[in-house]
Design a protein around this motif. Structure first.
Motif, PDB file in Angstrom:
ATOM      1  N   LEU A   1      53.393  30.346   8.069  1.00 29.17           N
ATOM      2  CA  LEU A   1      53.229  31.143   6.853  1.00 29.17           C
ATOM      3  C   LEU A   1      52.186  32.229   7.056  1.00 29.17           C
ATOM      4  O   LEU A   1      52.379  33.383   6.646  1.00 29.17           O
ATOM      5  CB  LEU A   1      52.837  30.229   5.691  1.00 29.17           C
TER       6      LEU A   1
ATOM      7  N   SER B   1      54.350  40.810   7.643  1.00 32.83           N
ATOM      8  CA  SER B   1      54.782  41.551   6.457  1.00 32.83           C
ATOM      9  C   SER B   1      53.723  42.541   5.991  1.00 32.83           C
ATOM     10  O   SER B   1      54.061  43.576   5.409  1.00 32.83           O
ATOM     11  CB  SER B   1      55.117  40.573   5.324  1.00 32.83           C
TER      12      SER B   1
ATOM     13  N   ARG C   1      58.116  33.935   1.671  1.00 30.44           N
ATOM     14  CA  ARG C   1      56.658  33.774   1.576  1.00 30.44           C
ATOM     15  C   ARG C   1      56.287  32.913   0.377  1.00 30.44           C
ATOM     16  O   ARG C   1      55.426  32.033   0.469  1.00 30.44           O
ATOM     17  CB  ARG C   1      55.980  35.144   1.481  1.00 30.44           C
TER      18      ARG C   1
ATOM     19  N   ASP D   1      62.248  38.228   2.723  1.00 33.81           N
ATOM     20  CA  ASP D   1      60.928  37.875   3.255  1.00 33.81           C
ATOM     21  C   ASP D   1      59.950  37.550   2.127  1.00 33.81           C
ATOM     22  O   ASP D   1      59.113  36.651   2.247  1.00 33.81           O
ATOM     23  CB  ASP D   1      60.394  39.007   4.124  1.00 33.81           C
ATOM     24  N   THR D   2      60.055  38.272   1.027  1.00 32.37           N
ATOM     25  CA  THR D   2      59.193  37.965  -0.122  1.00 32.37           C
ATOM     26  C   THR D   2      59.485  36.579  -0.662  1.00 32.37           C
ATOM     27  O   THR D   2      58.570  35.800  -0.966  1.00 32.37           O
ATOM     28  CB  THR D   2      59.404  39.011  -1.225  1.00 32.37           C
TER      29      THR D   2
ATOM     30  N   THR E   1      61.675  45.475   3.969  1.00 36.32           N
ATOM     31  CA  THR E   1      61.985  44.254   3.228  1.00 36.32           C
ATOM     32  C   THR E   1      63.298  44.412   2.473  1.00 36.32           C
ATOM     33  O   THR E   1      63.708  45.507   2.109  1.00 36.32           O
ATOM     34  CB  THR E   1      60.864  43.953   2.228  1.00 36.32           C
TER      35      THR E   1
ATOM     36  N   TRP F   1      53.685  34.919   9.287  1.00 38.29           N
ATOM     37  CA  TRP F   1      54.762  35.632   8.590  1.00 38.29           C
ATOM     38  C   TRP F   1      54.190  36.610   7.574  1.00 38.29           C
ATOM     39  O   TRP F   1      54.674  37.730   7.427  1.00 38.29           O
ATOM     40  CB  TRP F   1      55.681  34.617   7.928  1.00 38.29           C
ATOM     41  N   VAL F   2      53.150  36.191   6.874  1.00 34.29           N
ATOM     42  CA  VAL F   2      52.478  37.096   5.939  1.00 34.29           C
ATOM     43  C   VAL F   2      51.806  38.230   6.699  1.00 34.29           C
ATOM     44  O   VAL F   2      51.833  39.395   6.274  1.00 34.29           O
ATOM     45  CB  VAL F   2      51.464  36.326   5.078  1.00 34.29           C
TER      46      VAL F   2
ATOM     47  N   TRP G   1      47.193  44.562   0.572  1.00 32.65           N
ATOM     48  CA  TRP G   1      47.159  43.278   1.262  1.00 32.65           C
ATOM     49  C   TRP G   1      45.718  42.915   1.608  1.00 32.65           C
ATOM     50  O   TRP G   1      44.894  43.770   1.904  1.00 32.65           O
ATOM     51  CB  TRP G   1      47.984  43.349   2.542  1.00 32.65           C
TER      52      TRP G   1
END
Length: 360
Positions: free
Chosen positions: A124, A131, A146, A142-143, A138, A127-128, A80
């Motif tokens: 967004l 995650s 996004r 959620d993926t 997950t 939320w990212v 990430w």
């Protein structure tokens, strides 16, 4: 012969590349499509997020915060972008709680549709960021959210069922704060961005169903009709054990349900070409995902898929549904009112007969 030739020429003219491209350009830039579907998507996505955040409130530090260092090696392996991982601090529980409460507040604002244009990108981002703190919690939902939220940045999510829509109706013809700036933007740009987001969302849902059906064809359990049995018999996913046990013991239901899910997903791209088959496919898949959420507890994934399915229903169809429902409720209220009046008027006839009434 002349009439038949003219009809054939008309169809050829409509299906010519030039006419198809012209029609597509007009569809893309003339008006926004699926505005009700996008409003429903906003509401359903917000509910799915709250179903993740609120039940996990007591364990938030262990799942994403200071107590989640056990998952850090796997989270870093996923690569990430580091600024995303700074939003929810693992070193400071207070900062983490502030970000967590902010995400809940953003989801609530997204749910009611208040300042949606500004709330969506911040939601967004948060939320990212959540995650990015862990990758072991997950279930696909959620993926998917996004990805779709990136497309939704350019869509009109608050045209209906929102505080923004209520404020616009209340303001009426009065000039807004940014109306002068909006006048400088070409009129076709907003529909173009909105409809492009719709195309990308539809592509995403088609990709999910097509890849999923192809992978299912490689599994013997789906061909034999026993896949749902194995899924429902897993104790890890039994939210309602008694209901799951009752369902997987119904052999005909398991076989038909397994084959139905496979066939509908595999033929979904073709079913979209004809309106009746499209609505049957949307209704069938929405019921399937509702069953997945109810029996397996995968509500974020199920709700995300249902929200995307509903984008394929046109605004005109939603308006017809609303008119039918309104008519049914109106007739129901009238029937109840008539029944009450008849009972009230006939109440005197039900009272015991007395000498005074006989004399009258």
């Amino acid at each position: 012969m002349t009439i038949q030739f003219t009809r054939r020429q008309g169809w050829r003219h409509r299906l010519s590349p030039v006419q198809l491209w012209t029609g597509f350009q007009d569809w893309l830039t003339s008006a926004k499509h699926a505005t009700i579907g996008f409003s429903l998507l906003r509401i359903i996505f917000a509910v799915a997020m709250l179903l993740v955040l609120l039940p996990s409130f007591a364990d938030r530090h262990y799942l994403w915060g200071a107590g989640s260092w056990w998952v850090e090696p796997e989270a870093r392996r996923r690569g990430w972008w580091e600024p995303f991982r700074l939003i929810f601090a693992k070193n400071d529980p207070v900062l983490f709680d502030l970000a967590y409460f902010a995400l809940i507040a953003l989801a609530l604002l997204f749910l009611v549709g208040f300042k949606t244009r500004w709330v969506t990108p911040v939601l967004l981002l948060f939320w990212v960021g959540l995650s990015a703190n862990t990758t072991l919690l997950t279930n696909g939902g959620d993926t998917l959210m996004r990805i779709v939220l990136v497309f939704a940045l350019f869509a009109d999510l608050s045209r209906h069922l929102s505080v923004d829509a209520w404020l616009r109706r209340r303001r009426g013809e009065r000039a807004g704060r940014f109306d002068a700036l909006r006048r400088r933007v070409p009129e076709w740009l907003s529909p173009l961005l909105h409809n492009t987001a719709l195309i990308l969302c539809c592509y995403q849902i088609l990709l999910v169903y097509l890849v999923s059906s192809i992978l299912k064809l490689q599994g013997e359990e789906w061909i034999s009709g026993t896949a749902l049995y194995y899924a429902l018999s897993l104790t890890e996913f039994q939210v309602l054990p008694a209901l799951s046990e009752a369902v997987w013991q119904m052999t005909p239901f398991i076989m038909v349900g397994t084959w139905f899910a496979l066939v509908v997903q595999l033929t979904f791209p073709v079913a979209l070409l004809w309106k009746p088959s499209r609505y049957v496919a949307v209704a069938g898949l929405s019921l399937t995902h509702f069953g997945i959420g109810l029996l397996l507890g995968l509500w974020p994934f199920s709700l995300a898929m249902i929200a995307l399915d509903l984008l394929l229903v046109r605004d005109a169809s939603w308006l017809r549904v609303r008119a039918v429902v309104g008519m049914v409720f109106t007739r129901g209220r009238r029937a109840i009112a008539v029944a009450r009046e008849s009972v009230h008027e006939g109440g005197d006839d039900l009272t015991p007969e007395t000498p005074e009434r006989r004399a009258a």
